[in-house]
Design a protein around this motif. Structure first.
Motif, PDB file in Angstrom:
ATOM      1  N   ASP A  84      21.093   1.511  87.423  1.00 33.18           N
ATOM      2  CA  ASP A  84      19.996   1.913  88.298  1.00 33.18           C
ATOM      3  C   ASP A  84      19.743   3.424  88.206  1.00 33.18           C
ATOM      4  O   ASP A  84      18.698   3.908  88.612  1.00 33.18           O
ATOM      5  CB  ASP A  84      20.233   1.477  89.744  1.00 33.18           C
ATOM      6  N   PHE A  85      20.653   4.171  87.610  1.00 32.92           N
ATOM      7  CA  PHE A  85      20.513   5.617  87.427  1.00 32.92           C
ATOM      8  C   PHE A  85      19.641   5.970  86.224  1.00 32.92           C
ATOM      9  O   PHE A  85      19.242   7.117  86.073  1.00 32.92           O
ATOM     10  CB  PHE A  85      21.883   6.278  87.268  1.00 32.92           C
ATOM     11  N   ASN A  86      19.343   4.984  85.338  1.00 29.81           N
ATOM     12  CA  ASN A  86      18.452   5.256  84.195  1.00 29.81           C
ATOM     13  C   ASN A  86      17.394   4.152  84.044  1.00 29.81           C
ATOM     14  O   ASN A  86      16.913   3.893  82.954  1.00 29.81           O
ATOM     15  CB  ASN A  86      19.240   5.457  82.899  1.00 29.81           C
ATOM     16  N   ASN A  87      17.065   3.517  85.168  1.00 30.49           N
ATOM     17  CA  ASN A  87      16.056   2.448  85.202  1.00 30.49           C
ATOM     18  C   ASN A  87      16.372   1.317  84.233  1.00 30.49           C
ATOM     19  O   ASN A  87      15.481   0.708  83.667  1.00 30.49           O
ATOM     20  CB  ASN A  87      14.653   3.001  84.946  1.00 30.49           C
ATOM     21  N   TRP A  88      17.672   1.068  84.019  1.00 29.92           N
ATOM     22  CA  TRP A  88      18.147  -0.029  83.168  1.00 29.92           C
ATOM     23  C   TRP A  88      17.603   0.091  81.745  1.00 29.92           C
ATOM     24  O   TRP A  88      17.356  -0.886  81.069  1.00 29.92           O
ATOM     25  CB  TRP A  88      17.824  -1.383  83.789  1.00 29.92           C
ATOM     26  N   ASP A  89      17.424   1.328  81.297  1.00 26.45           N
ATOM     27  CA  ASP A  89      16.885   1.604  79.962  1.00 26.45           C
ATOM     28  C   ASP A  89      18.030   1.770  78.975  1.00 26.45           C
ATOM     29  O   ASP A  89      18.794   2.735  79.047  1.00 26.45           O
ATOM     30  CB  ASP A  89      16.030   2.870  79.997  1.00 26.45           C
ATOM     31  N   ARG A  90      18.144   0.877  78.020  1.00 23.83           N
ATOM     32  CA  ARG A  90      19.269   0.901  77.077  1.00 23.83           C
ATOM     33  C   ARG A  90      19.115   1.953  75.989  1.00 23.83           C
ATOM     34  O   ARG A  90      20.023   2.197  75.226  1.00 23.83           O
ATOM     35  CB  ARG A  90      19.450  -0.469  76.440  1.00 23.83           C
ATOM     36  N   LYS A  91      17.965   2.584  75.920  1.00 25.33           N
ATOM     37  CA  LYS A  91      17.699   3.502  74.807  1.00 25.33           C
ATOM     38  C   LYS A  91      18.254   4.911  75.007  1.00 25.33           C
ATOM     39  O   LYS A  91      18.467   5.622  74.042  1.00 25.33           O
ATOM     40  CB  LYS A  91      16.195   3.576  74.551  1.00 25.33           C
ATOM     41  N   ASN A  92      18.495   5.338  76.255  1.00 24.27           N
ATOM     42  CA  ASN A  92      18.844   6.742  76.431  1.00 24.27           C
ATOM     43  C   ASN A  92      20.331   7.021  76.678  1.00 24.27           C
ATOM     44  O   ASN A  92      20.717   8.175  76.745  1.00 24.27           O
ATOM     45  CB  ASN A  92      17.989   7.401  77.518  1.00 24.27           C
ATOM     46  N   LEU A  93      21.177   5.999  76.784  1.00 21.93           N
ATOM     47  CA  LEU A  93      22.606   6.229  76.959  1.00 21.93           C
ATOM     48  C   LEU A  93      23.394   5.375  75.955  1.00 21.93           C
ATOM     49  O   LEU A  93      24.114   4.444  76.325  1.00 21.93           O
ATOM     50  CB  LEU A  93      23.045   5.934  78.398  1.00 21.93           C
ATOM     51  N   LEU A  94      23.245   5.733  74.685  1.00 23.31           N
ATOM     52  CA  LEU A  94      23.973   5.022  73.627  1.00 23.31           C
ATOM     53  C   LEU A  94      25.420   5.490  73.608  1.00 23.31           C
ATOM     54  O   LEU A  94      25.702   6.686  73.625  1.00 23.31           O
ATOM     55  CB  LEU A  94      23.331   5.293  72.269  1.00 23.31           C
ATOM     56  N   MET A  95      26.328   4.534  73.566  1.00 27.80           N
ATOM     57  CA  MET A  95      27.750   4.844  73.549  1.00 27.80           C
ATOM     58  C   MET A  95      28.215   5.096  72.120  1.00 27.80           C
ATOM     59  O   MET A  95      27.563   4.679  71.165  1.00 27.80           O
ATOM     60  CB  MET A  95      28.533   3.706  74.206  1.00 27.80           C
ATOM     61  N   LYS A  96      29.362   5.777  71.984  1.00 30.38           N
ATOM     62  CA  LYS A  96      29.919   6.074  70.663  1.00 30.38           C
ATOM     63  C   LYS A  96      31.105   5.163  70.383  1.00 30.38           C
ATOM     64  O   LYS A  96      31.955   4.944  71.258  1.00 30.38           O
ATOM     65  CB  LYS A  96      30.394   7.520  70.597  1.00 30.38           C
ATOM     66  N   ASN A  97      31.170   4.678  69.159  1.00 27.56           N
ATOM     67  CA  ASN A  97      32.320   3.923  68.683  1.00 27.56           C
ATOM     68  C   ASN A  97      33.388   4.960  68.306  1.00 27.56           C
ATOM     69  O   ASN A  97      33.310   5.588  67.252  1.00 27.56           O
ATOM     70  CB  ASN A  97      31.915   3.075  67.482  1.00 27.56           C
ATOM     71  N   VAL A  98      34.358   5.167  69.176  1.00 28.22           N
ATOM     72  CA  VAL A  98      35.309   6.270  69.031  1.00 28.22           C
ATOM     73  C   VAL A  98      36.220   6.036  67.832  1.00 28.22           C
ATOM     74  O   VAL A  98      36.958   5.047  67.778  1.00 28.22           O
ATOM     75  CB  VAL A  98      36.147   6.445  70.313  1.00 28.22           C
TER      76      VAL A  98
END
Length: 132
Positions: free
Chosen positions: A59-73
């Motif tokens: 809810d902090f990014n309007n459920w937008d998957r495009k702007n918080l991509l995670m990194k494969n560490v």
């Protein structure tokens, strides 16, 4: 867009996880309030070994998957992101892009707190502040 932070997860923790001896898994995976590189925020970590990509939505990014991509560490199959200035009690999920190009929306299996059914989002929660 958020600043590009260094990984929090260490190579030693990854090796312990892969060898089945990461005994404090609950302190590594899930959502945790931390100070990283002199910045306060929330660290999210999930294991998705066969994913093409993983995104944090909430809810902090309007459920937008495009702007918080995670990194494969370290290409370990463990995905991580640090989000500065994020508050507790926010709803979140992970969006996983599979090798078959399917998008799966998943609740955090290591979350400390979730919504009650019929809803199922994870909730950012500081378990250390809970008065047992």
């Amino acid at each position: 867009m958020i600043k590009d932070f260094e990984p929090i997860l260490t190579k030693e923790q990854i090796a312990q996880f892969k060898n089945g001896i990461l005994y404090d898994l609950y302190n590594v995976f899930g959502a945790h309030k931390v100070i990283h590189q002199e910045t306060e925020g929330i660290k999210f970590t999930i294991w998705a070994p066969n994913a093409k990509s993983v995104s944090l939505t909430g809810d902090f990014n309007n459920w937008d998957r495009k702007n918080l991509l995670m990194k494969n560490v370290y290409n370990s199959g463990i995905w991580e992101i640090f989000v500065p200035d994020l508050n507790l009690n926010k709803l979140y999920k992970y969006e996983i892009l599979t090798v078959n190009d399917e998008i799966l929306i998943k609740t955090d299996p290591h979350s400390f707190f979730t919504e009650l059914r019929p809803h199922n989002s994870s909730i950012i929660f500081d378990v250390h502040s809970y008065n047992w």
